[in-house]
Design a protein around this motif. Structure first.
Motif, PDB file in Angstrom:
ATOM      1  N   ILE A  53       0.842  -1.202   0.000  1.00 25.04           N
ATOM      2  CA  ILE A  53       0.000   0.000   0.000  1.00 25.04           C
ATOM      3  C   ILE A  53       0.876   1.250   0.000  1.00 25.04           C
ATOM      4  O   ILE A  53       0.631   2.196  -0.765  1.00 25.04           O
ATOM      5  CB  ILE A  53      -0.953  -0.002   1.218  1.00 25.04           C
ATOM      6  CG1 ILE A  53      -1.993  -1.114   1.067  1.00 25.04           C
ATOM      7  CG2 ILE A  53      -1.633   1.354   1.397  1.00 25.04           C
ATOM      8  CD1 ILE A  53      -2.797  -1.385   2.336  1.00 25.04           C
ATOM      9  N   GLY A  54       1.907   1.262   0.841  1.00 25.45           N
ATOM     10  CA  GLY A  54       2.805   2.416   0.907  1.00 25.45           C
ATOM     11  C   GLY A  54       3.513   2.681  -0.412  1.00 25.45           C
ATOM     12  O   GLY A  54       3.651   3.828  -0.839  1.00 25.45           O
ATOM     13  N   ALA A  55       3.959   1.626  -1.071  1.00 28.00           N
ATOM     14  CA  ALA A  55       4.637   1.789  -2.360  1.00 28.00           C
ATOM     15  C   ALA A  55       3.675   2.327  -3.418  1.00 28.00           C
ATOM     16  O   ALA A  55       4.032   3.220  -4.201  1.00 28.00           O
ATOM     17  CB  ALA A  55       5.232   0.457  -2.814  1.00 28.00           C
ATOM     18  N   SER A 115       3.222   6.005  -2.552  1.00 33.78           N
ATOM     19  CA  SER A 115       4.432   6.807  -2.685  1.00 33.78           C
ATOM     20  C   SER A 115       4.808   7.107  -4.142  1.00 33.78           C
ATOM     21  O   SER A 115       5.255   8.205  -4.433  1.00 33.78           O
ATOM     22  CB  SER A 115       5.558   6.094  -1.954  1.00 33.78           C
ATOM     23  OG  SER A 115       6.750   6.150  -2.612  1.00 33.78           O
ATOM     24  N   VAL A 116       4.620   6.154  -5.040  1.00 33.08           N
ATOM     25  CA  VAL A 116       5.028   6.388  -6.431  1.00 33.08           C
ATOM     26  C   VAL A 116       4.152   7.434  -7.125  1.00 33.08           C
ATOM     27  O   VAL A 116       4.523   7.956  -8.170  1.00 33.08           O
ATOM     28  CB  VAL A 116       5.072   5.084  -7.262  1.00 33.08           C
ATOM     29  CG1 VAL A 116       6.134   4.144  -6.710  1.00 33.08           C
ATOM     30  CG2 VAL A 116       3.720   4.406  -7.324  1.00 33.08           C
ATOM     31  N   SER A 117       3.008   7.757  -6.537  1.00 37.13           N
ATOM     32  CA  SER A 117       2.138   8.764  -7.144  1.00 37.13           C
ATOM     33  C   SER A 117       2.414  10.172  -6.633  1.00 37.13           C
ATOM     34  O   SER A 117       1.830  11.134  -7.126  1.00 37.13           O
ATOM     35  CB  SER A 117       0.668   8.398  -6.885  1.00 37.13           C
ATOM     36  OG  SER A 117       0.382   8.504  -5.503  1.00 37.13           O
ATOM     37  N   ILE A 118       3.307  10.308  -5.665  1.00 34.40           N
ATOM     38  CA  ILE A 118       3.632  11.611  -5.078  1.00 34.40           C
ATOM     39  C   ILE A 118       4.853  12.180  -5.794  1.00 34.40           C
ATOM     40  O   ILE A 118       5.834  11.463  -6.005  1.00 34.40           O
ATOM     41  CB  ILE A 118       3.928  11.457  -3.577  1.00 34.40           C
ATOM     42  CG1 ILE A 118       2.711  10.925  -2.843  1.00 34.40           C
ATOM     43  CG2 ILE A 118       4.379  12.775  -2.964  1.00 34.40           C
ATOM     44  CD1 ILE A 118       2.976  10.576  -1.402  1.00 34.40           C
ATOM     45  N   PRO A 119       4.826  13.471  -6.154  1.00 30.45           N
ATOM     46  CA  PRO A 119       6.012  14.083  -6.768  1.00 30.45           C
ATOM     47  C   PRO A 119       7.240  13.953  -5.861  1.00 30.45           C
ATOM     48  O   PRO A 119       7.126  14.003  -4.628  1.00 30.45           O
ATOM     49  CB  PRO A 119       5.612  15.550  -6.936  1.00 30.45           C
ATOM     50  CG  PRO A 119       4.118  15.548  -6.955  1.00 30.45           C
ATOM     51  CD  PRO A 119       3.710  14.410  -6.054  1.00 30.45           C
ATOM     52  N   ASP A 120       8.409  13.802  -6.464  1.00 29.91           N
ATOM     53  CA  ASP A 120       9.635  13.533  -5.734  1.00 29.91           C
ATOM     54  C   ASP A 120       9.924  14.575  -4.655  1.00 29.91           C
ATOM     55  O   ASP A 120      10.270  14.227  -3.529  1.00 29.91           O
ATOM     56  CB  ASP A 120      10.810  13.443  -6.714  1.00 29.91           C
ATOM     57  CG  ASP A 120      12.019  12.813  -6.077  1.00 29.91           C
ATOM     58  OD1 ASP A 120      11.950  11.626  -5.704  1.00 29.91           O
ATOM     59  OD2 ASP A 120      13.033  13.520  -5.917  1.00 29.91           O
ATOM     60  N   LYS A 121       9.802  15.847  -4.970  1.00 27.76           N
ATOM     61  CA  LYS A 121      10.098  16.894  -3.980  1.00 27.76           C
ATOM     62  C   LYS A 121       9.161  16.816  -2.786  1.00 27.76           C
ATOM     63  O   LYS A 121       9.578  17.001  -1.646  1.00 27.76           O
ATOM     64  CB  LYS A 121      10.028  18.274  -4.620  1.00 27.76           C
ATOM     65  CG  LYS A 121      11.196  18.570  -5.524  1.00 27.76           C
ATOM     66  CD  LYS A 121      11.140  19.989  -6.059  1.00 27.76           C
ATOM     67  CE  LYS A 121      12.330  20.229  -6.955  1.00 27.76           C
ATOM     68  NZ  LYS A 121      12.370  21.594  -7.445  1.00 27.76           N
TER      69      LYS A 121
END
Length: 122
Positions: free
Chosen positions: A90-92, A95-101
């Motif tokens: 779930i976390g992965a 997390s991959v949908s959030i912009p890097d910054k």
């Protein structure tokens, strides 16, 4: 890959292993910041690389040592392990949908808040 990169990666791995074995942490506290700082990895790449390190039984020797000293609650560990797998997935996905910054800022805030809680907590 250059030899100095291999040496730096080896040192990062050694430090993360020592911190992990001694304090029960490593990836989030040592590996992710080190990969971002020394190798310019994005937050996503550093987190993914840190997760990949967990695939083989990296903690087996530390776990054996703690077990020999009676310092593992296997019932708790088993329950957490089962749910951890689902939580990691779930976390992965999240997390991959959030912009890097933004992900880097979330990570930093998390570390600060946990540090404050641990420092001033009971």
């Amino acid at each position: 890959m250059a030899i100095n990169d291999i040496v730096i990666l080896g040192l990062i791995g050694l430090i993360a292993g020592v911190v992990s074995g001694a304090l029960g942490v490593g990836g989030g506290i040592v590996l992710i910041p080190a990969l971002a700082l020394f190798f310019g990895m994005s937050q996503h790449m550093a987190q993914g690389t840190s997760i990949a390190i967990l695939l083989p039984p990296t903690g087996i020797l530390a776990a054996i040592t703690y077990h020999k000293h009676g310092n593992i609650n296997w019932q708790y560990a088993f329950i957490i392990m089962i749910v951890f797998v689902l939580g990691a997935w779930i976390g992965a996905k999240f997390s991959v949908s959030i912009p890097d910054k933004m992900l880097k800022k979330i990570f930093a805030v998390y570390l600060v808040l946990i540090g404050i809680k641990m420092f001033f907590g009971k």
